[in-house]
Design an enzyme around this catalytic site. Sequence first.
Site, short mmCIF file in Angstrom:
data_model
loop_
_atom_site.label_atom_id
_atom_site.label_comp_id
_atom_site.label_asym_id
_atom_site.label_seq_id
_atom_site.Cartn_x
_atom_site.Cartn_y
_atom_site.Cartn_z
N VAL A 169 4.64 3.05 14.82
CA VAL A 169 3.83 1.89 15.19
C VAL A 169 3.52 0.99 13.99
CG1 VAL A 169 1.66 3.22 15.02
CG2 VAL A 169 1.75 1.18 16.45
N ASP A 170 3.32 1.58 12.82
CA ASP A 170 2.91 0.77 11.67
C ASP A 170 3.97 -0.25 11.28
OD1 ASP A 170 0.41 1.92 11.32
OD2 ASP A 170 1.21 3.56 10.12
N SER A 171 5.20 0.22 11.14
CA SER A 171 6.24 -0.71 10.69
C SER A 171 6.58 -1.73 11.77
CB SER A 171 7.48 0.02 10.19
OG SER A 171 7.85 1.05 11.05
N CYS A 221 10.46 8.70 -2.79
CA CYS A 221 11.22 7.87 -1.86
C CYS A 221 10.86 6.39 -2.08
CB CYS A 221 10.93 8.30 -0.42
SG CYS A 221 11.81 7.32 0.82
N SER A 277 10.59 2.31 10.77
CA SER A 277 10.82 3.75 10.90
C SER A 277 10.96 4.19 12.35
CB SER A 277 9.64 4.50 10.27
OG SER A 277 8.46 4.15 11.00
N CYS A 336 9.20 14.25 6.07
CA CYS A 336 10.09 13.85 7.17
C CYS A 336 11.37 14.69 7.25
CB CYS A 336 10.40 12.36 7.10
SG CYS A 336 11.47 11.88 5.73
N1 LIG Z 1 13.52 5.68 8.29
C1 LIG Z 1 12.92 4.54 7.92
N2 LIG Z 1 13.55 3.36 8.03
C2 LIG Z 1 12.97 2.22 7.65
N3 LIG Z 1 11.73 2.15 7.16
C3 LIG Z 1 11.04 3.29 7.02
C4 LIG Z 1 11.59 4.55 7.39
N4 LIG Z 1 10.67 5.49 7.13
C5 LIG Z 1 9.59 4.85 6.62
N5 LIG Z 1 9.80 3.52 6.55
C6 LIG Z 1 8.88 2.46 6.07
O1 LIG Z 1 7.92 3.02 5.19
C7 LIG Z 1 6.62 2.86 5.73
C8 LIG Z 1 5.75 4.06 5.41
O2 LIG Z 1 6.39 5.22 5.84
P1 LIG Z 1 5.58 6.47 6.41
O3 LIG Z 1 6.57 7.56 6.59
O4 LIG Z 1 4.40 6.67 5.59
O5 LIG Z 1 5.25 5.96 7.87
P2 LIG Z 1 3.96 5.64 8.69
O6 LIG Z 1 2.79 5.23 7.87
O7 LIG Z 1 3.80 6.73 9.67
O8 LIG Z 1 4.50 4.29 9.39
P3 LIG Z 1 5.22 4.16 10.77
O9 LIG Z 1 4.12 4.21 11.81
O10 LIG Z 1 5.89 2.82 10.71
O11 LIG Z 1 6.19 5.30 10.87
C9 LIG Z 1 6.83 2.62 7.22
O12 LIG Z 1 5.75 1.90 7.78
C10 LIG Z 1 8.12 1.85 7.23
O13 LIG Z 1 7.92 0.49 6.95
#
Ligand SMILES: Nc1ncnc2c1ncn2[C@@H]1O[C@H](COP(=O)(O)OP(=O)(O)OP(=O)(O)O)[C@@H](O)[C@H]1O
Length: 351
Positions: free
Chosen positions: A5-7, A95, A2, A188
């Site tokens: 940091v998590d992904s 989603c 995304s 988002c």
């Molecule tokens: N635009 C995107 N493109 C690709 N993967 C996404 C996208 N948005 C979310 N993801 C995936 O879905 C997971 C969970 O999404 P979420 O929106 O809850 O983000 P998050 O927990 O804040 O993680 P991150 O810190 O990676 O943004 C993300 O960690 C990522 O792997």
Amino acid sequence: MSGGVDSAVAAARAVAAGHDVTGVHLALARNPQTYRTGARGCCTLEDSRDARRAADVIGIPFYVWDMAERFHSDVVDDFVAEYAAGRTPNPCLRCNEKIKFAAVLDRAVALGFDAVVTGHHARLGPDGLLRRSVDHAKDQSYVLAVLTRAQLDRSIFPLGDATKAEVREEAARRGLAVADKPDSHDICFIADGDTRGFLAGRLGEAPGDVVDASTGAVVGSHTGAYQYTVGQRRGLHLDRPAPDGRPRYVLSITPRTNTVTVGPAEALEVSQVRAARPVWTGGERPTAPIECEVQLRAHGDVVPATVTLDGDTLHAELRRPVRGVAAGQAIVAYRSDPAGDVVLGSATITG
Ligand SMILES: Nc1ncnc2c1ncn2[C@@H]1O[C@H](COP(=O)(O)OP(=O)(O)OP(=O)(O)O)[C@@H](O)[C@H]1O
């Protein structure tokens, strides 16, 4: 990836575990320029750039997949239609169900990949069962509980055994620039968390009455019933105080009459929940009532309950009443052992 940091850490951990990993950023905005910048969302050009930089540091190939049209029809339009129908949807859940573990997974499998790795905070054991993250404050099992066994079998969640603080430390250690990037909080695709403004832009004004359940009297007006959620107290702007002088909460929304019904807090209490389209991943689909724990909204309390599956309907008898159960949200059942963290299944609350 995304751009958060998590992904980024999830991708790095997948590489460290020996997988052959390719980074994919989903472009979900029809026009990313109109999405807010400020590094909180998942869909700005800035986020896409952050994801690419992280992939470079990790040393993996990186692609942007344009899923904006699918995302808009399956998630954003559904979100608007659900509100218009008087329900309160959870778009992250939708989603996951339709995009990340469906459209994305399908394309990945077609390209020869085996699984989708995300930075969701949840665990998948060797038994294939979905579990809460060890970091309960960050746990995202609720929004993943809609996934079928087939979807989970092709999913990897490398962060389920880490706290958010550990993820950030690891990101810094790995030289990932997103180590300190703030978490995303709001939906988002809605700028500044202004859900009401977003819905008003999509659905227009639709003035109607606010009615008090105890007297049946009209006590106020609204400019769109979709702007209310069951359990809401703030922003009611009633013309007159309730006869008993006590605060009022939204009890129900009736699109047919365009009416918002309000009442006292105790009228919100619910002991029985009915839900549709159950998905059962925690073992055999039960044929008799089972004792478990249920969660009725993201980050909501967990309540002991008896759950019965009857065809396409799930009934839950709650051990103690819960306030503010909104149609459109998911009911997620967890196994009631001391850890209480194994997901059994979920369904969409209808009443
Ligand atoms: N635009 C995107 N493109 C690709 N993967 C996404 C996208 N948005 C979310 N993801 C995936 O879905 C997971 C969970 O999404 P979420 O929106 O809850 O983000 P998050 O927990 O804040 O993680 P991150 O810190 O990676 O943004 C993300 O960690 C990522 O792997």
